[in-house]
Write a protein that holds these residues in place. Sequence first.
Motif, PDB file in Angstrom:
ATOM      1  N   ILE A 311      46.157  37.129  32.096  1.00  0.00           N
ATOM      2  CA  ILE A 311      45.567  38.091  31.159  1.00  0.00           C
ATOM      3  C   ILE A 311      45.614  37.528  29.745  1.00  0.00           C
ATOM      4  O   ILE A 311      46.647  37.027  29.298  1.00  0.00           O
ATOM      5  CB  ILE A 311      46.324  39.437  31.230  1.00  0.00           C
ATOM      6  CG1 ILE A 311      46.181  40.027  32.642  1.00  0.00           C
ATOM      7  CG2 ILE A 311      45.799  40.414  30.184  1.00  0.00           C
ATOM      8  CD1 ILE A 311      47.079  41.222  32.899  1.00  0.00           C
ATOM      9  N   ILE A 318      40.946  40.797  30.804  1.00  0.00           N
ATOM     10  CA  ILE A 318      40.571  39.728  31.715  1.00  0.00           C
ATOM     11  C   ILE A 318      39.093  39.909  32.024  1.00  0.00           C
ATOM     12  O   ILE A 318      38.633  41.021  32.328  1.00  0.00           O
ATOM     13  CB  ILE A 318      41.425  39.752  33.002  1.00  0.00           C
ATOM     14  CG1 ILE A 318      41.049  38.580  33.914  1.00  0.00           C
ATOM     15  CG2 ILE A 318      41.323  41.070  33.731  1.00  0.00           C
ATOM     16  CD1 ILE A 318      42.023  38.377  35.065  1.00  0.00           C
ATOM     17  N   GLN A 322      36.998  35.807  35.462  1.00  0.00           N
ATOM     18  CA  GLN A 322      38.420  35.503  35.628  1.00  0.00           C
ATOM     19  C   GLN A 322      39.029  36.361  36.734  1.00  0.00           C
ATOM     20  O   GLN A 322      39.825  35.869  37.538  1.00  0.00           O
ATOM     21  CB  GLN A 322      39.157  35.741  34.307  1.00  0.00           C
ATOM     22  CG  GLN A 322      38.860  34.716  33.228  1.00  0.00           C
ATOM     23  CD  GLN A 322      39.427  35.115  31.873  1.00  0.00           C
ATOM     24  OE1 GLN A 322      39.633  36.293  31.584  1.00  0.00           O
ATOM     25  NE2 GLN A 322      39.694  34.117  31.039  1.00  0.00           N
TER      26      GLN A 322
END
Length: 352
Positions: A311, A318, A322
């Motif tokens: 994160i 995020i 990702q």
Amino acid sequence: MRRPAWIALVALVGTPILLAQERATFQEPDLATTRHQIRVNGSALSYTARIALVPIRNNDAGDIHGRFGFVSYSVDRAPGAPARPVIFLWNGGPGSDSTTVHFTGFGPRRLRTPDDPAHPTPIVPELYDNDATWLTFADLVFVDPIGTGYARPAKPEYASEFYNTLGDLASTAEFLRTFRTRFNLLNAPFFLAGESYGTWRAAGATEILEKAGVRVTGVMLISGGLAMGQAAPDAIRTALFVPARTATAFYHKVLKPELLQDESRTMAEAQKWALEEYAPAWERRDALADADRDRIIAGLARYTGVPPASIDRANLAITSPQFTATLLKDRGQTLGRYDMRVVAGGPGAHGD
């Protein structure tokens, strides 16, 4: 760069002189036509299917510069009955053909595959009647713009005319003009439905047609990226990613054991935390103390299933890429972009 003549021609869409010329000069595409019947919610629905490549011409010289592809479905009308609405649909990318909206969305038949999360037991890939097909209330045209499916520029040197935003939008508008003229749909209400980047294509083609005096009945924007005005503050929009990702993490069983007991309760808890704690913290993220920042990161990790280290500590977020790459990284799997229940890579992957 000089615009190809078919782009300039878009400004003339719908004029009587142009349509008369079109009827005189348009050559029949290689058209395959078949008849079918499906069962929709217990009732029979008969329809005609057509598939072809439609030429996009340079209207100065008359030569073909590219070909759009389509698969269409139309239901027979009684003599004298009003024209049925027509919906033109495409996916995005740019570079995606219309397979997804066609065979997993709105066509008369859907594709069931071994990676279908709704049918977790092993099955044989097959087509089955789609109770949710839009064909019940409109005729459908699934469109493959140039560069997708079998649609291609006629010559390599013509590619640059289509592989840019203006060229994509203008050639789509030209396809719509040609198709509606060829199949006598000028009096039929018609809608444009685009998915992802296809929302830009739908909006842009609509603007071109409307400026030329052609009324588009409606536009459907499916999971797209068009900014239509601020629907909610940025903090709220960011926070609402959390419960969506909680649902994905619950499906893949990567949450803490206490969060895997009751999905409804977990979802309610995640949404409450996201709106009441995460959103206010994200809004003042630049001023958060280290202890508060650690607490929010721990909460994000708890409700999304990703490791705290993945994160962004500064932005307290995020991204979707990702998340799809990180959630099942320890299994060697990546989440699907269209359906995060589907995964690619690793043992037991459904495929993406």
